[in-house]
Design an enzyme around this catalytic site. Structure first.
Site, PDB file in Angstrom:
ATOM      1  N   ALA A  25       0.861  -1.199   0.000  1.00 45.62           N
ATOM      2  CA  ALA A  25       0.000   0.000   0.000  1.00 45.62           C
ATOM      3  C   ALA A  25       0.884   1.231   0.000  1.00 45.62           C
ATOM      4  O   ALA A  25       2.043   1.201   0.430  1.00 45.62           O
ATOM      5  CB  ALA A  25      -0.920   0.001   1.223  1.00 45.62           C
ATOM      6  N   GLY A  27       0.550   5.221   1.293  1.00 46.86           N
ATOM      7  CA  GLY A  27      -0.244   6.188   2.043  1.00 46.86           C
ATOM      8  C   GLY A  27       0.301   7.588   1.893  1.00 46.86           C
ATOM      9  O   GLY A  27       1.142   7.877   1.045  1.00 46.86           O
ATOM     10  N   GLY A  28      -0.217   8.485   2.733  1.00 40.88           N
ATOM     11  CA  GLY A  28       0.173   9.886   2.643  1.00 40.88           C
ATOM     12  C   GLY A  28       1.594  10.143   3.098  1.00 40.88           C
ATOM     13  O   GLY A  28       2.228  11.083   2.637  1.00 40.88           O
ATOM     14  N   MET A  29       2.105   9.303   4.044  1.00 42.83           N
ATOM     15  CA  MET A  29       3.440   9.547   4.574  1.00 42.83           C
ATOM     16  C   MET A  29       4.457   8.497   4.156  1.00 42.83           C
ATOM     17  O   MET A  29       5.657   8.783   4.161  1.00 42.83           O
ATOM     18  CB  MET A  29       3.385   9.598   6.107  1.00 42.83           C
ATOM     19  CG  MET A  29       2.632  10.782   6.667  1.00 42.83           C
ATOM     20  SD  MET A  29       2.732  10.845   8.466  1.00 42.83           S
ATOM     21  CE  MET A  29       1.855   9.360   8.928  1.00 42.83           C
ATOM     22  N   VAL A  32       4.250   0.885   2.093  1.00 38.36           N
ATOM     23  CA  VAL A  32       4.453  -0.369   2.812  1.00 38.36           C
ATOM     24  C   VAL A  32       4.743  -1.473   1.793  1.00 38.36           C
ATOM     25  O   VAL A  32       4.036  -1.602   0.788  1.00 38.36           O
ATOM     26  CB  VAL A  32       3.215  -0.723   3.650  1.00 38.36           C
ATOM     27  CG1 VAL A  32       3.445  -2.035   4.389  1.00 38.36           C
ATOM     28  CG2 VAL A  32       2.905   0.393   4.630  1.00 38.36           C
ATOM     29  N   LYS A  47       7.935  -0.371   6.133  1.00 38.25           N
ATOM     30  CA  LYS A  47       7.305   0.935   5.870  1.00 38.25           C
ATOM     31  C   LYS A  47       8.425   1.951   5.713  1.00 38.25           C
ATOM     32  O   LYS A  47       9.198   2.185   6.652  1.00 38.25           O
ATOM     33  CB  LYS A  47       6.378   1.337   7.006  1.00 38.25           C
ATOM     34  CG  LYS A  47       5.672   2.693   6.782  1.00 38.25           C
ATOM     35  CD  LYS A  47       4.877   3.105   8.003  1.00 38.25           C
ATOM     36  CE  LYS A  47       3.632   2.294   8.191  1.00 38.25           C
ATOM     37  NZ  LYS A  47       2.560   2.679   7.272  1.00 38.25           N
ATOM     38  N   ASP A 146      -3.468   9.637  15.407  1.00 38.47           N
ATOM     39  CA  ASP A 146      -4.017   9.499  14.053  1.00 38.47           C
ATOM     40  C   ASP A 146      -4.817   8.203  13.943  1.00 38.47           C
ATOM     41  O   ASP A 146      -4.596   7.400  13.040  1.00 38.47           O
ATOM     42  CB  ASP A 146      -2.880   9.530  13.032  1.00 38.47           C
ATOM     43  CG  ASP A 146      -3.386   9.810  11.611  1.00 38.47           C
ATOM     44  OD1 ASP A 146      -4.523  10.292  11.474  1.00 38.47           O
ATOM     45  OD2 ASP A 146      -2.644   9.544  10.656  1.00 38.47           O
TER      46      ASP A 146
END
Length: 660
Positions: A25, A27-29, A32, A47, A146
């Site tokens: 995946a 993500g925004g930051m 992975v 990650k 978060d």
């Protein structure tokens, strides 16, 4: 085209140990990946932070890496079955990465995308495990900040397919990652809200403050979404969504999904109070409430209804409405084990059914009461029990309590010192603005002064932030209606001042405010707004370089007043050097125009040349810059001069000499 083909990390070996196999995946930051730990021969998740999330300049990267490393060490100490374990951390091509437990399953976001919403049993089962993970973090002093469905992993259920969510294992990820990135962003970009706005707690929006109650709020929003299939607020801009958390209460789930039990409305309502002090203190406290709610729902669902047949009023028919098969821990794979029963939080249990022990005790009591000595013994026991009950009642009702000391109006240091001397612990609620109590003074305490408190207990103090002050908004150039709205929204009082002409701003817009924009003021301060009357009707002419008399005549003809200011200059006397207002400015009739006027060049004294030979005198005067006119005999002796010796004249004045 498969985007993984272009991923340069696929196949890479990190630190000579972790071989990247595939991308899971993005993500925004961070992204992975699945990887193989070639040293331990196991599958892990890696990650790695996006380059865009690392500091923009390389000279900022070491500080970011240090924060990221410190967070990784903190999270690695969180050993809990519902927390995604962190095994290792490192740097690859200048970017930090984490090596974590690989969880076979999907994110809660994927589940909701497929199912839209979950039934109460499933939602509470997932919430219970999610809160167990957060509670472990809160006990270790870690706040997630978060919490959202993207950070909740739902592992494959050992008792069935993906639809069996009640028995699935839930794991929470990304503890501390948002905080590490946010700390780096704050160092350069100012305060930046990292939490996803759909789940952000009000105090993060208003003050940027986060504690365990912040995670409680976000967990409540996640539960709301699982029950209803949507988040409580939406908007065109993220900032609009964020401020709805501050301004509005989260609606009850049953208003969107009729038929949901009231206990779920109450549970979501307590978790999502806008005031942090009204929520459960941490995830552990909310976990206990979720477990009670789940048991209440389970008792309601397994209730047995007894229905008598019309033809047979003796034989009851039992009709249970729901039955859920429990999953034994041994059935789960090692990576998905839930905590053992004795390690899980205590739950409320139903009272045991009466047994035969009571009957036997009654028989013993009857035998004792049959004889005199038995009766005396019973009386003694009753007296003893009465004394113990009295002493226990005194201790639990009065003896273990004392009174709270007076801490209000003290400074923070004074309050801590007095509480420490009295043997109390001090904790702090969110500070508040107050016009009377100075900054860091104690505004209030709980329990109040002289209130009852356990000996050695905890006193909660609310400190003052001092008078609330904020800068006056800049409304110059805006129409009055818009300026008034901005000022009223800033809790200021608006008053119109006298309008004035302005060359650059049209009529009706704000020229100036008093106090000026940016000055710090308190709420309800009166702000005087001065509006423009537009350009003045008279245009000031260009007077620089003209003679004073001409300038006076011109200004008088326009109906303007003259203010004269003489200054030293090498320009001729009475020549205009400068003017205010400038050429082309608009003024109204009767306005004053200030003229700066030359005094003329500084004067010099005429030297004596009488009795000198005529040619010598002429040479001397011309050498000092005076033009010379010779009369009569150029070869004679000077007998007179005009102007005479010592006379002060402007430089370059012509001197006449008479020679005989």
């Amino acid at each position: 085209m498969d985007t993984q083909v272009a991923d340069t990390l696929l196949g890479s070996l990190l630190d000579g140990r972790y071989r990247i196999r595939g991308r899971v995946a993005r993500g925004g930051m961070a992204t992975v990946y699945t990887a193989t730990d070639e040293r331990l021969e196991r599958t892990v998740a890696v990650k790695i932070i996006h380059p865009s999330q690392a500091p923009e300049a390389r000279n900022r990267l070491p500080g970011f890496v240090q924060r990221f490393t410190d967070e990784a060490k903190t999270i690695a100490r969180l050993t809990h079955p519902n927390v995604v374990a962190v095994y290792d951390q490192g740097i690859h091509r200048g970017l930090p990465y984490l090596v974590m437990e690989y969880v076979r399953g999907r994110t809660l976001r994927d589940v909701l995308g497929e199912r839209r919403r979950l039934n109460p049993d499933e939602a509470l089962a997932i919430t219970e495990q999610m809160l167990a993970a957060l509670a472990a973090a809160h006990r270790a002093g870690v706040v997630h900040r978060d919490v959202k469905p993207e950070n909740v992993l739902v592992a494959e259920a050992p008792t069935g397919g993906p639809a069996n969510l009640v028995d699935s294992v839930v794991k929470v990820a990304d503890f501390g990652l948002a905080r590490a990135v946010e700390a780096s962003a704050d160092s350069a970009d100012g305060n930046q809200l990292m939490a996803t706005v759909a789940y952000v707690a009000p105090e993060l929006v208003t003050h940027g403050h986060a504690d365990p109650r912040t995670d409680v709020y976000s967990a409540g929003i996640v539960l709301f979404e699982m029950l209803t299939g949507r988040v409580p607020y939406d908007g065109d801009r993220p900032v609009d969504v964020a401020w709805q958390h501050v301004d509005r209460d989260v609606p009850a789930p049953s208003t969107l999904v009729p038929g949901l039990p009231r206990v779920l409305d109450e549970l979501v309502g307590r978790a999502t109070r806008r005031d942090p002090g009204a929520r459960p203190t941490d995830a552990g406290a909310l976990l206990a409430e979720v477990q009670v709610a789940r048991e209440d729902l389970g008792n309601a669902n397994t209730h047995t209804a007894v229905i008598r047949r019309v033809t047979d009023d003796v034989t009851p028919i039992a009709q249970p409405t729901m039955a859920v098969a429990a999953v034994q821990p041994a059935q789960r794979p090692s990576w998905a084990r839930l905590p053992e029963a004795e390690a899980r939080p205590h739950r409320r249990r139903a009272a045991p059914e009466p047994s035969g022990v009571g009957a036997r005790l009654a028989t013993v009591r009857e035998r004792l009461a049959a004889g005199a000595q038995g009766r005396l013994g019973i009386a003694a026991v009753i007296v003893l029990l009465g004394l113990l009950a009295t002493a226990g009642g005194w201790w639990f009702g009065v003896g273990r309590y004392t009174v709270a000391p007076e801490l209000t109006s003290l400074t923070k240091a004074e309050a801590e010192n007095r509480a420490d001397r009295a043997g109390f612990t001090v904790v702090y609620a969110d500070p508040q603005f107050d016009a009377q109590v100075p900054r860091d003074g104690v505004l209030r305490q709980e329990p109040a002064s002289a209130g009852r408190i356990l000996k050695g207990g905890t006193i909660t103090l609310t400190l003052s932030l001092g008078p609330e002050q904020f800068p006056v908004p800049d409304v110059v150039g805006k129409d009055f209606e818009l300026a008034e709205t901005d000022l009223l929204n800033a809790r200021l009082v608006v008053e119109k001042g006298s309008a004035r002409f302005d060359d650059s701003l049209p009529k009706g817009v704000v020229v100036e405010t008093k106090p000026k924009a940016g000055e710090e003021v308190r709420p309800d301060t009166k702000i005087t707004v001065i509006l423009s009357k537009g350009r003045a009707p008279i245009t000031v002419p260009n007077l620089v370089g003209k003679n004073l008399n001409d300038a006076r005549s011109t200004l008088s003809g326009l109906g303007l007043e003259v203010s004269e200011d003489y200054q030293d200059s090498d320009k001729p006397r009475d020549e205009i050097l400068d003017q205010d207002p400038k050429n082309g400015a608009g003024v109204e009739r009767g306005a004053k125009v200030t003229l700066k006027i030359s005094k003329g060049p500084p004067q010099v004294g005429v030297p004596r040349v009488v009795d000198l030979p005529c040619q010598q005198a002429k040479q001397q005067l011309e050498g000092q810059g005076f033009p010379v006119t010779v009369q009569f005999n150029p070869n004679g002796t000077v007998r007179f001069q005009n102007p005479g010796e010592g006379t002060q004249v402007p430089p370059g004045t012509s001197i006449t000499i008479g020679c005989f």
